[in-house]
Structures are given as C-alpha cells and as structure tokens.
Design a protein around this motif. Structure first.
Motif, mmCIF file in Angstrom:
data_model
loop_
_atom_site.group_PDB
_atom_site.id
_atom_site.type_symbol
_atom_site.label_atom_id
_atom_site.label_comp_id
_atom_site.label_asym_id
_atom_site.label_seq_id
_atom_site.Cartn_x
_atom_site.Cartn_y
_atom_site.Cartn_z
ATOM 1 N N THR A 1 0.842 -1.194 0.000
ATOM 2 C CA THR A 1 0.000 0.000 0.000
ATOM 3 C C THR A 1 0.877 1.244 0.000
ATOM 4 O OG1 THR A 1 -1.797 -1.124 1.165
ATOM 5 C CG2 THR A 1 -1.789 1.277 1.232
ATOM 6 N N PHE A 2 0.662 2.106 -0.998
ATOM 7 C CA PHE A 2 1.335 3.387 -1.071
ATOM 8 C C PHE A 2 0.353 4.460 -0.597
ATOM 9 C CE2 PHE A 2 3.415 0.653 -4.085
ATOM 10 C CZ PHE A 2 4.755 0.971 -3.990
ATOM 11 N N THR A 3 0.695 5.174 0.460
ATOM 12 C CA THR A 3 -0.134 6.263 0.967
ATOM 13 C C THR A 3 0.478 7.566 0.486
ATOM 14 O OG1 THR A 3 -0.758 4.957 2.916
ATOM 15 C CG2 THR A 3 -1.092 7.342 3.019
ATOM 16 N N VAL A 4 -0.232 8.234 -0.430
ATOM 17 C CA VAL A 4 0.327 9.384 -1.141
ATOM 18 C C VAL A 4 -0.359 10.659 -0.656
ATOM 19 C CG1 VAL A 4 0.864 10.360 -3.394
ATOM 20 C CG2 VAL A 4 0.676 7.875 -3.134
ATOM 21 N N THR A 5 0.466 11.666 -0.333
ATOM 22 C CA THR A 5 -0.036 12.955 0.138
ATOM 23 C C THR A 5 0.293 14.041 -0.878
ATOM 24 O OG1 THR A 5 0.276 12.306 2.452
ATOM 25 C CG2 THR A 5 0.040 14.656 1.987
ATOM 26 N N PRO A 6 -0.718 14.802 -1.344
ATOM 27 C CA PRO A 6 -0.451 15.908 -2.278
ATOM 28 C C PRO A 6 -0.232 17.217 -1.523
ATOM 29 C CG PRO A 6 -2.805 15.554 -2.128
ATOM 30 C CD PRO A 6 -2.168 14.567 -1.174
ATOM 31 N N THR A 7 0.663 18.039 -2.024
ATOM 32 C CA THR A 7 0.862 19.378 -1.480
ATOM 33 C C THR A 7 0.920 20.366 -2.635
ATOM 34 O OG1 THR A 7 3.273 19.123 -1.497
ATOM 35 C CG2 THR A 7 2.130 18.547 0.541
ATOM 36 N N ALA A 8 0.527 21.626 -2.330
ATOM 37 C CA ALA A 8 0.586 22.691 -3.317
ATOM 38 C C ALA A 8 0.821 24.001 -2.574
ATOM 39 C CB ALA A 8 -0.703 22.751 -4.140
ATOM 40 N N PRO A 9 1.452 24.975 -3.202
ATOM 41 C CA PRO A 9 1.761 26.230 -2.520
ATOM 42 C C PRO A 9 0.503 26.940 -2.026
ATOM 43 C CG PRO A 9 2.972 26.053 -4.599
ATOM 44 C CD PRO A 9 1.984 24.943 -4.577
ATOM 45 N N GLY A 10 0.600 27.482 -0.804
ATOM 46 C CA GLY A 10 -0.451 28.342 -0.293
ATOM 47 C C GLY A 10 -1.549 27.662 0.479
ATOM 48 N N CYS A 11 -1.565 26.324 0.508
ATOM 49 C CA CYS A 11 -2.626 25.606 1.201
ATOM 50 C C CYS A 11 -2.025 24.458 2.010
ATOM 51 C CB CYS A 11 -3.642 25.030 0.206
ATOM 52 S SG CYS A 11 -4.871 26.201 -0.385
ATOM 53 N N PRO A 12 -2.769 23.964 3.009
ATOM 54 C CA PRO A 12 -2.317 22.758 3.696
ATOM 55 C C PRO A 12 -2.276 21.577 2.728
ATOM 56 C CG PRO A 12 -4.082 23.865 4.918
ATOM 57 C CD PRO A 12 -4.012 24.507 3.573
#
Length: 265
Positions: free
Chosen positions: A158-169
């Motif tokens: 299982t790969f648990t993937v977290t997205p991030t982007a500038p300006g937001c949590p």
C-alpha cells in the motif's frame, strides 16, 4: 502589499494605510465567475477583509479597486489590489490499482487537478528480504518500483500518497494498492520407465496454486512416436501413448511451463 494570497475558503485581512491621517477606504471588485465571496466595501474602512472560495483547482485572481478618501473630503487615486486564491490539491491514480508479476516494475501515475501539486508517499508493510521486498517511501508523480514476491501467494503493498501545493495545507492522503503475484515453479515430476505402447503418467506440481500447465516434448535419445504438446490445463497428468520405433531404449523429454495469477514460470 499590492496583492495577497489565500487558500480557498479562508479570509484575507489587510490593514489599509495612507500618508494622510484619518483616511478611510472603499473598494469595488471585478467579478471572477470561478470565485465566490467577493463583496464591495459596505462602508469606508481601514481594514480590507474578504472570505473567498475558488470553485475549481487552478489558481484564480480577484481584482479590487481600492479608493482612499481623507476626512477632509479629498479623494485619492484608486489602485488595484489582487487577491490570488489557491486550492488544496486533490489526488487520483492511473491506474487506480495495479497487479503485476514478481520482479516487474510498477507503473502507477499520480495526478491532481491542481497543476501545482507535488506528491510524496509512505509504504506498508515493511519489506521482508528475501520473501517480499523492493518497495520504498518516495516522491514524484510516478510510482515505479521493482517489487519481488518469493512467497507462494499474491502479496500487496500500500502506497499512501499525500499531495501538497503552494499556499494551502496538504491535501487528503490517498492509498493505492500494488498486488504482486509470485512466479510459479514446477517441481520435478518423476516418471518410471514404461514399455513401448504404454501411457505416460507425468503429474507436474507447481509451487504456486492454483496453476495451469502447458508443455512441449521432444525425443532426446533413440526414436519414438506419440509424444506431443498440450495445455493450458489444470494439473494434468500428462498422458501420452509412446511407441519406441527403434531397437534401443528411447528418451522423451517434456518441458512443462506453469502459469499462476497470470504469471508464467
């Protein structure tokens, strides 16, 4: 500042200043159809405050014309103030899950509707060498890892993937599952010598089940007829009626190939 950035659904609050004491400000906005929450100033004030929601995933901008007015009735030139609204990234996978054979490189693309998103992942369970191993935590938009399953049944990572982007949590982590199927092997199948005209009774056994078998055969010593190829079938046995057409013992060799969970041994 002449611009401000906020995460969709939050409030931007800016103190407005002037070189003339007592100045208050009003503003109007230019409508952006992809943003909700914009309002004109209800009354002259020194605090700019707006709660804005971006309906999409791409960054959006709302432009405000802010006009200062002194307590003496003098109106200054308006200036443009931009509010940039960014969004928390979502995440999805192509394909949404993957199944492959041991020793094959995975190919899971990681995507977001937010073009600025980046991705990092953790994995479970922990690798166990030499039985089940090859994966690791990582980052990027492609999960490409060579995983080995030397056990006798399919295993999952299982790969648990977290997205991030500038300006937001960070966005909500999502799981994608990689199923790794073992490669079957055939145990040697004994066959006692038979007399010419008799049937073989070769019963191959796979290390991974359920399995099917295909086979080919060839005369590797002497001369004989009756051998052939077959499959795919469940555990046979292989029943060929062999005839020795010569005067010395003949040897027929069978090459048996197992397949289990779409993986060929």
């Amino acid at each position: 500042p002449l611009s401000s950035e906020l995460c969709s659904g939050n409030t931007t609050t800016v103190t407005l200043l002037s070189n003339v004491a007592g100045t208050a400000f009003t503003w109007t906005f230019t409508d952006n159809p992809d943003v909700t929450g914009e309002t004109n100033s209800p009354a002259p004030t020194t605090t700019f405050s707006q709660t804005l929601t971006n309906a999409g995933f791409d960054p959006e901008t709302v432009l405000y014309q802010i006009t200062p007015a002194s307590p003496f009735g003098c109106v200054g030139d308006p200036y443009t103030f931009a509010v940039n609204i960014v969004t928390t990234p979502d995440i999805f996978f192509v394909p949404p899950a993957q199944s492959l054979c041991s020793g094959t490189i995975s190919n899971i693309e990681v995507h977001s509707n937010n073009a600025q998103a980046t991705f990092a992942w953790t994995t479970s369970p922990a690798p166990v060498v030499p039985d089940f191993y090859g994966w690791s935590d990582g980052s990027g938009d492609l999960i490409a890892q060579t995983v080995y399953n030397n056990l006798t049944s399919p295993q999952q990572v299982t790969f648990t993937v977290t997205p991030t982007a500038p300006g937001c949590p960070s966005g909500t982590p999502m799981n994608v599952v990689l199923t790794v199927n073992p490669i079957p092997a055939v145990a040697p199948a004994a066959q006692n010598p038979i007399c010419s005209g008799q049937l073989t009774n070769i019963a191959p056994v796979s290390s991974v089940n359920p399995a099917t078998f295909t086979w080919t055969s060839s005369v590797t010593s002497g001369s004989a007829t009756g051998n052939g190829a077959g499959g795919p079938v469940p555990p046979p046995p292989i029943r060929d009626q062999l005839t020795n057409t010569g005067i010395i013992p003949a040897v027929v060799t069978y090459q048996v190939t197992p397949t289990a969970y779409s993986c060929q041994g």
